[in-house]
Design a protein around this motif. Structure first.
Motif, PDB file in Angstrom:
ATOM      1  N   ARG A 145     -11.075   0.612  12.182  1.00 27.91           N
ATOM      2  CA  ARG A 145     -10.651   1.510  11.158  1.00 27.91           C
ATOM      3  C   ARG A 145      -9.018   1.250  10.952  1.00 27.91           C
ATOM      4  NH1 ARG A 145     -10.172   6.465  11.799  1.00 27.91           N
ATOM      5  NH2 ARG A 145     -10.269   7.073   9.684  1.00 27.91           N
ATOM      6  N   SER A 146      -8.644   0.312  11.810  1.00 28.64           N
ATOM      7  CA  SER A 146      -6.998  -0.012  11.655  1.00 28.64           C
ATOM      8  C   SER A 146      -6.654  -0.549  10.418  1.00 28.64           C
ATOM      9  CB  SER A 146      -6.658  -0.907  12.860  1.00 28.64           C
ATOM     10  OG  SER A 146      -7.230  -2.181  12.741  1.00 28.64           O
ATOM     11  N   LEU A 147      -7.616  -1.418   9.625  1.00 30.31           N
ATOM     12  CA  LEU A 147      -7.055  -1.846   8.389  1.00 30.31           C
ATOM     13  C   LEU A 147      -7.186  -0.748   7.280  1.00 30.31           C
ATOM     14  CD1 LEU A 147      -9.019  -5.419   8.261  1.00 30.31           C
ATOM     15  CD2 LEU A 147      -6.611  -4.901   8.950  1.00 30.31           C
ATOM     16  N   THR A 148      -7.420   0.434   7.456  1.00 28.14           N
ATOM     17  CA  THR A 148      -7.340   1.521   6.591  1.00 28.14           C
ATOM     18  C   THR A 148      -5.843   1.527   6.047  1.00 28.14           C
ATOM     19  OG1 THR A 148      -9.027   2.488   7.503  1.00 28.14           O
ATOM     20  CG2 THR A 148      -7.571   3.834   5.902  1.00 28.14           C
ATOM     21  N   ILE A 149      -5.057   1.430   6.950  1.00 27.02           N
ATOM     22  CA  ILE A 149      -3.536   1.878   6.714  1.00 27.02           C
ATOM     23  C   ILE A 149      -3.014   0.484   5.523  1.00 27.02           C
ATOM     24  CG2 ILE A 149      -2.753   0.515   8.802  1.00 27.02           C
ATOM     25  CD1 ILE A 149      -0.365   2.458   8.622  1.00 27.02           C
ATOM     26  N   VAL A 150      -3.463  -0.846   5.951  1.00 27.98           N
ATOM     27  CA  VAL A 150      -3.376  -1.939   4.955  1.00 27.98           C
ATOM     28  C   VAL A 150      -3.611  -1.728   3.553  1.00 27.98           C
ATOM     29  CG1 VAL A 150      -3.478  -4.399   4.889  1.00 27.98           C
ATOM     30  CG2 VAL A 150      -3.483  -3.468   6.977  1.00 27.98           C
ATOM     31  N   PHE A 151      -5.022  -1.363   3.477  1.00 28.71           N
ATOM     32  CA  PHE A 151      -5.506  -0.926   2.236  1.00 28.71           C
ATOM     33  C   PHE A 151      -4.635   0.225   1.555  1.00 28.71           C
ATOM     34  CE2 PHE A 151      -8.769  -3.586   3.745  1.00 28.71           C
ATOM     35  CZ  PHE A 151      -8.972  -4.256   2.625  1.00 28.71           C
ATOM     36  N   ASN A 152      -4.233   1.181   2.295  1.00 34.87           N
ATOM     37  CA  ASN A 152      -3.537   2.317   1.626  1.00 34.87           C
ATOM     38  C   ASN A 152      -2.355   1.801   1.133  1.00 34.87           C
ATOM     39  OD1 ASN A 152      -5.227   4.169   2.238  1.00 34.87           O
ATOM     40  ND2 ASN A 152      -4.247   4.902   4.389  1.00 34.87           N
ATOM     41  N   VAL A 153      -1.784   0.729   1.718  1.00 35.20           N
ATOM     42  CA  VAL A 153      -0.401   0.559   1.047  1.00 35.20           C
ATOM     43  C   VAL A 153      -0.719  -0.564   0.054  1.00 35.20           C
ATOM     44  CG1 VAL A 153       1.513  -1.002   1.608  1.00 35.20           C
ATOM     45  CG2 VAL A 153       0.668   0.485   3.439  1.00 35.20           C
ATOM     46  N   PHE A 154      -1.786  -1.203   0.089  1.00 34.86           N
ATOM     47  CA  PHE A 154      -2.218  -2.284  -0.972  1.00 34.86           C
ATOM     48  C   PHE A 154      -2.358  -1.110  -2.209  1.00 34.86           C
ATOM     49  CE2 PHE A 154      -5.472  -4.360  -3.489  1.00 34.86           C
ATOM     50  CZ  PHE A 154      -4.538  -5.584  -3.714  1.00 34.86           C
ATOM     51  N   ARG A 164       0.606   0.455  -3.950  1.00 35.86           N
ATOM     52  CA  ARG A 164       1.420  -0.673  -4.780  1.00 35.86           C
ATOM     53  C   ARG A 164       0.608  -0.888  -6.084  1.00 35.86           C
ATOM     54  NH1 ARG A 164       6.191  -2.581  -5.896  1.00 35.86           N
ATOM     55  NH2 ARG A 164       6.350  -4.702  -6.576  1.00 35.86           N
ATOM     56  N   ILE A 165      -0.710  -1.315  -5.940  1.00 32.95           N
ATOM     57  CA  ILE A 165      -1.467  -1.559  -6.969  1.00 32.95           C
ATOM     58  C   ILE A 165      -1.420  -0.328  -8.222  1.00 32.95           C
ATOM     59  CG2 ILE A 165      -3.598  -2.264  -8.111  1.00 32.95           C
ATOM     60  CD1 ILE A 165      -1.889  -4.250  -6.516  1.00 32.95           C
ATOM     61  N   PHE A 166      -1.913   0.751  -7.722  1.00 29.99           N
ATOM     62  CA  PHE A 166      -2.480   1.812  -8.607  1.00 29.99           C
ATOM     63  C   PHE A 166      -1.086   2.663  -8.783  1.00 29.99           C
ATOM     64  CE2 PHE A 166      -6.250   0.825  -6.960  1.00 29.99           C
ATOM     65  CZ  PHE A 166      -6.985   0.407  -8.064  1.00 29.99           C
ATOM     66  N   LEU A 167      -0.340   2.976  -7.847  1.00 26.60           N
ATOM     67  CA  LEU A 167       0.901   4.026  -8.227  1.00 26.60           C
ATOM     68  C   LEU A 167       2.147   3.270  -8.233  1.00 26.60           C
ATOM     69  CD1 LEU A 167      -0.159   6.602  -5.105  1.00 26.60           C
ATOM     70  CD2 LEU A 167      -0.750   6.687  -7.603  1.00 26.60           C
TER      71      LEU A 167
END
Length: 202
Positions: A147-156, A159-162
């Motif tokens: 589950r550690s990559l969740t934070i990576v996708f949160n940042v990604f 950046r993309i949508f917000l």
């Protein structure tokens, strides 16, 4: 440190400690429900539905207790006790603390509010479902790594949508997280790609 600061620090520590105990206990309980032979329930969506129903029931009960505690607080006399010091001077003492349940509002259902938060509810249910699937396919020791990559996708996606900018310090931290994920995946004996993907999706 004053008595008020000490009590506040103890309160915060107790809240954090309770969260740790409950969170870790739920992880092991879900692991047993998902993958223990003879006890496991091969229905992740049913387990998720049942957990959501129990959560709603707990919130409803807490709301009733909170409503009763607020009524009792409003009916009780609003005064603080006064103690007398050795010099004969009156020293006001701290007023009684409100009940623990007074912080919970009454549980109410509004159709308009439900329509507005329906997409968020779907995301929440999906998060719990993928959490359970991750626990079903990976070991508890690898659960947080998956589950550690969740934070990576949160940042990604932020950046993309917000359009939220990402600083260099954040990128360095994400690099450390990705490196830790790769190291943990390489050292996992029972590596599961499906479990890892479910952990990322959660």
């Amino acid at each position: 440190m004053s008595d008020q600061q000490t009590s506040q620090a103890v309160y915060i520590a107790s809240v954090v400690g309770t969260y740790w105990v409950v969170s870790i206990s739920m992880v092991y309980l879900n692991k047993i429900l998902m993958s223990n032979e003879g006890i496991s329930i091969p229905a992740p969506l049913f387990v998720t539905w049942y957990q959501c129903v129990v959560t709603v029931f707990i919130c409803w009960i807490a709301g009733l207790c909170g409503q009763r505690a607020q009524k009792n607080a409003a009916a009780s006399p609003q005064y603080s006790a006064v103690s007398v010091s050795e010099n004969g001077e009156s020293v006001p003492t701290n007023p009684p603390k409100p009940s623990f349940f007074a912080q919970f509002p009454k549980a109410e259902y509004g159709l308009g509010t439900a329509k507005k938060i329906f997409p968020l509810s779907l995301v929440f249910v999906g998060m719990i479902t993928f959490n359970n699937l991750c626990l079903k396919w990976v070991e508890v020791s690898f659960y947080n790594v998956a589950r550690s990559l969740t934070i990576v996708f949160n940042v990604f996606f932020s950046r993309i949508f917000l359009g939220i900018p990402t600083s260099c310090k954040t990128l360095v931290c994400l690099g450390i997280v990705i490196a830790g994920f790769l190291m943990g995946s390489h050292g996992e004996l029972n590596f599961s790609l499906l479990g890892t993907l479910a952990g990322v999706m959660s």
